[in-house]
Motif scaffolding. Structure first.
Motif, PDB file in Angstrom:
ATOM      1  N   THR A  79       0.828  -1.204   0.000  1.00 22.11           N
ATOM      2  CA  THR A  79       0.000   0.000   0.000  1.00 22.11           C
ATOM      3  C   THR A  79       0.865   1.259   0.000  1.00 22.11           C
ATOM      4  O   THR A  79       1.963   1.279   0.554  1.00 22.11           O
ATOM      5  CB  THR A  79      -0.932   0.003   1.232  1.00 22.11           C
ATOM      6  OG1 THR A  79      -1.788   1.136   1.166  1.00 22.11           O
ATOM      7  CG2 THR A  79      -0.132   0.061   2.521  1.00 22.11           C
ATOM      8  N   THR A  92      -3.736  -5.272  -7.984  1.00 24.22           N
ATOM      9  CA  THR A  92      -3.874  -6.078  -6.765  1.00 24.22           C
ATOM     10  C   THR A  92      -4.081  -5.189  -5.547  1.00 24.22           C
ATOM     11  O   THR A  92      -3.758  -4.004  -5.560  1.00 24.22           O
ATOM     12  CB  THR A  92      -2.624  -6.956  -6.540  1.00 24.22           C
ATOM     13  OG1 THR A  92      -1.470  -6.118  -6.470  1.00 24.22           O
ATOM     14  CG2 THR A  92      -2.461  -7.959  -7.667  1.00 24.22           C
ATOM     15  N   ALA A  93      -4.598  -5.781  -4.500  1.00 19.57           N
ATOM     16  CA  ALA A  93      -4.886  -5.032  -3.276  1.00 19.57           C
ATOM     17  C   ALA A  93      -3.598  -4.528  -2.640  1.00 19.57           C
ATOM     18  O   ALA A  93      -2.610  -5.261  -2.540  1.00 19.57           O
ATOM     19  CB  ALA A  93      -5.648  -5.917  -2.288  1.00 19.57           C
ATOM     20  N   THR A 120      -9.492  -5.541 -10.796  1.00 18.41           N
ATOM     21  CA  THR A 120      -8.960  -5.128  -9.501  1.00 18.41           C
ATOM     22  C   THR A 120      -9.352  -6.119  -8.422  1.00 18.41           C
ATOM     23  O   THR A 120     -10.504  -6.573  -8.378  1.00 18.41           O
ATOM     24  CB  THR A 120      -9.418  -3.712  -9.097  1.00 18.41           C
ATOM     25  OG1 THR A 120      -8.877  -3.397  -7.804  1.00 18.41           O
ATOM     26  CG2 THR A 120     -10.932  -3.603  -9.051  1.00 18.41           C
ATOM     27  N   ASP A 175      -8.509  -5.118  -5.337  1.00 15.89           N
ATOM     28  CA  ASP A 175      -8.430  -4.213  -4.186  1.00 15.89           C
ATOM     29  C   ASP A 175      -9.835  -3.873  -3.703  1.00 15.89           C
ATOM     30  O   ASP A 175     -10.358  -2.780  -3.946  1.00 15.89           O
ATOM     31  CB  ASP A 175      -7.672  -2.934  -4.558  1.00 15.89           C
ATOM     32  CG  ASP A 175      -7.242  -2.146  -3.333  1.00 15.89           C
ATOM     33  OD1 ASP A 175      -7.706  -2.497  -2.223  1.00 15.89           O
ATOM     34  OD2 ASP A 175      -6.455  -1.202  -3.473  1.00 15.89           O
ATOM     35  N   THR A 207      -2.019   2.120  -8.468  1.00 16.34           N
ATOM     36  CA  THR A 207      -3.133   2.425  -9.362  1.00 16.34           C
ATOM     37  C   THR A 207      -2.768   3.519 -10.360  1.00 16.34           C
ATOM     38  O   THR A 207      -3.073   3.419 -11.556  1.00 16.34           O
ATOM     39  CB  THR A 207      -4.379   2.836  -8.543  1.00 16.34           C
ATOM     40  OG1 THR A 207      -4.696   1.796  -7.616  1.00 16.34           O
ATOM     41  CG2 THR A 207      -5.572   3.060  -9.461  1.00 16.34           C
ATOM     42  N   TYR A 238     -10.609  -3.660  -0.615  1.00 13.93           N
ATOM     43  CA  TYR A 238     -10.497  -3.114   0.739  1.00 13.93           C
ATOM     44  C   TYR A 238     -10.600  -1.595   0.749  1.00 13.93           C
ATOM     45  O   TYR A 238     -10.889  -0.996   1.781  1.00 13.93           O
ATOM     46  CB  TYR A 238      -9.165  -3.532   1.372  1.00 13.93           C
ATOM     47  CG  TYR A 238      -8.964  -5.020   1.414  1.00 13.93           C
ATOM     48  CD1 TYR A 238      -9.485  -5.784   2.456  1.00 13.93           C
ATOM     49  CD2 TYR A 238      -8.279  -5.676   0.398  1.00 13.93           C
ATOM     50  CE1 TYR A 238      -9.318  -7.160   2.488  1.00 13.93           C
ATOM     51  CE2 TYR A 238      -8.100  -7.058   0.428  1.00 13.93           C
ATOM     52  CZ  TYR A 238      -8.624  -7.794   1.472  1.00 13.93           C
ATOM     53  OH  TYR A 238      -8.467  -9.157   1.495  1.00 13.93           O
ATOM     54  N   ARG A 239     -10.363  -0.982  -0.418  1.00 14.37           N
ATOM     55  CA  ARG A 239     -10.357   0.477  -0.454  1.00 14.37           C
ATOM     56  C   ARG A 239     -11.296   0.969  -1.557  1.00 14.37           C
ATOM     57  O   ARG A 239     -10.993   0.820  -2.745  1.00 14.37           O
ATOM     58  CB  ARG A 239      -8.942   0.998  -0.692  1.00 14.37           C
ATOM     59  CG  ARG A 239      -7.938   0.657   0.415  1.00 14.37           C
ATOM     60  CD  ARG A 239      -6.591   1.296   0.144  1.00 14.37           C
ATOM     61  NE  ARG A 239      -6.070   0.877  -1.151  1.00 14.37           N
ATOM     62  CZ  ARG A 239      -5.347   1.662  -1.954  1.00 14.37           C
ATOM     63  NH1 ARG A 239      -5.116   2.912  -1.596  1.00 14.37           N
ATOM     64  NH2 ARG A 239      -4.891   1.207  -3.101  1.00 14.37           N
ATOM     65  N   ARG A 291      -1.678  -4.008   0.378  1.00 16.53           N
ATOM     66  CA  ARG A 291      -1.676  -4.480   1.761  1.00 16.53           C
ATOM     67  C   ARG A 291      -0.255  -4.421   2.304  1.00 16.53           C
ATOM     68  O   ARG A 291       0.708  -4.107   1.595  1.00 16.53           O
ATOM     69  CB  ARG A 291      -2.195  -5.928   1.846  1.00 16.53           C
ATOM     70  CG  ARG A 291      -3.564  -6.141   1.247  1.00 16.53           C
ATOM     71  CD  ARG A 291      -4.653  -5.345   1.966  1.00 16.53           C
ATOM     72  NE  ARG A 291      -4.833  -5.779   3.350  1.00 16.53           N
ATOM     73  CZ  ARG A 291      -5.640  -6.767   3.712  1.00 16.53           C
ATOM     74  NH1 ARG A 291      -6.350  -7.429   2.819  1.00 16.53           N
ATOM     75  NH2 ARG A 291      -5.774  -7.093   4.984  1.00 16.53           N
TER      76      ARG A 291
END
Length: 373
Positions: free
Chosen positions: A187, A263-264, A214, A216, A192, A218-219, A266
């Motif tokens: 993160t 990807t997320a 995506t 992601d 992005t 979580y956001r 993290r």
């Protein structure tokens, strides 16, 4: 003055030995490169030989205790005049020699033109072992040169040495040999925005039909940001929560030329997040993996991230936020250490601007930036 020979694998190591043994008052009498005999005349090993001594009597006594201490010779009427003159001449010659060697010692450690280049590499926070390797090679060339090399000539030699260190690593952006472009990273590194820059180049310059996936979830802000870029590029977006969602998205995008996977973000210093990602994305399925790192992060932390992502077969790295730092030595250090190439580096937030493809020349220009301004 007693002289002692030191042999080491590098000039820097030899000088450290001299300083540890003789102290800061050590005087360098000579230095040269020597080669040991190798097997059947081959595989010769290069070493650096330094002959040094110390002027102080008390230091000599500590270093050579087996020698008896001689009483000083008194230059009085009991000594023949011719002997007195001889002793005076010897003392004068010795003093002259020591002054000459003192003057020489500073330049032998590293000549001024070489020291300037080393200071630039140190400022850029290049790994000390790499600096030693580069400077030792340069020292050999400078010592063996038939003329005095200028600072600019030494700098060009340094650039060639760095080019040699990087020559076997892969450079450049998307190959367009694989359909799926998987962008990994922790993160806060600007994944992005970096994806948007890469995607814009693929659409505007390469005329590719693209899509986005995506993971992601979580956001919300990250999803909205990606959707904004996708709308500008007239590209579809799929949000996936599981491997089944991922496989479905691949089917929807089967007619596209290129698919970017965001990807997320993290804390990927924790292994469990890597495992979660592996459960969703098929990293073996026609995928190019890129790992994004921020140059504003600590090098040790970036190294940990690289090690966590080794299972993803990342060949090339992407470094962001070069506009927010004055040093880029960590880029070189990590590339050499992990044998990873450079795909891109970014130097601002503008899309699709502020992104450059990696190359050996670009890396070297960044290291020595400002010299040609």
């Amino acid at each position: 003055m007693k002289m002692k020979k030191y042999i080491a694998s590098s000039m820097a190591t030899a000088m450290k030995k001299v300083q540890a043994d003789l102290g800061d008052d050590a005087i360098i009498a000579s230095s040269k490169v020597v080669y040991s005999k190798g097997f059947l005349g081959m595989f010769k090993k290069k070493s650096f030989e330094v002959i040094a001594g110390v002027e102080r009597a008390d230091r000599n006594e500590m270093l050579y205790p087996s020698k008896p201490i001689q009483k000083p010779i008194m230059l009085d009427s009991k000594v023949p005049e011719d002997k007195t003159n001889e002793i005076k001449q010897e003392l004068a010659d010795l003093k002259k020699m020591m002054q000459s060697m003192k003057h020489q010692s500073a330049s032998v450690q590293y000549p001024d033109e070489l020291s300037t280049v080393i200071e630039k590499l140190e400022y850029q926070e290049i790994d000390p072992e790499l600096i030693t390797k580069i400077s030792d090679e340069l020292f050999t060339v400078v010592k063996n040169s038939k003329h005095n090399l200028t600072e600019q000539e030494v700098q060009e030699l340094a650039k060639k040495q760095i080019s040699y260190l990087l020559k076997d690593l892969p450079f450049g952006g998307i190959s367009y040999q694989k359909k799926y472009i998987n962008i990994l990273g922790p993160t806060g590194v600007g994944k992005t925005t970096t994806i948007a820059k890469m995607a814009a180049h693929a659409v505007l310059k390469e005329k590719k039909k693209i899509g986005f996936i995506t993971t992601d979830t979580y956001r919300i802000a990250a999803i909205e940001q990606l959707k904004t870029y996708a709308n500008l590029l007239q590209a579809p977006v799929e949000i996936v929560y599981s491997r089944a969602d991922y496989e479905m998205a691949l089917l929807k995008f089967k007619n596209l030329d290129l698919v970017f996977i965001d990807t997320a973000g993290r804390n990927y210093k924790e292994v469990k997040y890597i495992r979660d990602l592996e459960q969703i994305i098929d990293i073996e399925k026609n995928v190019e993996n890129y790992l994004v790192l921020s140059t504003t992060a600590k090098e040790r932390d970036m190294a940990t991230i690289i090690e966590q992502f080794l299972a993803f077969s990342v060949e090339k790295l992407i470094f962001t936020k070069l506009d927010e730092t004055n040093t880029i030595g960590s880029i070189v250090n990590l590339m050499v250490k992990y044998k990873k190439g450079l795909a891109y580096y970014t130097n601002g937030q503008e899309v699709p601007e502020d992104i450059e493809e990696g190359s050996v020349k670009n890396v070297i220009d960044l290291l020595f930036q400002g010299d040609n301004k």
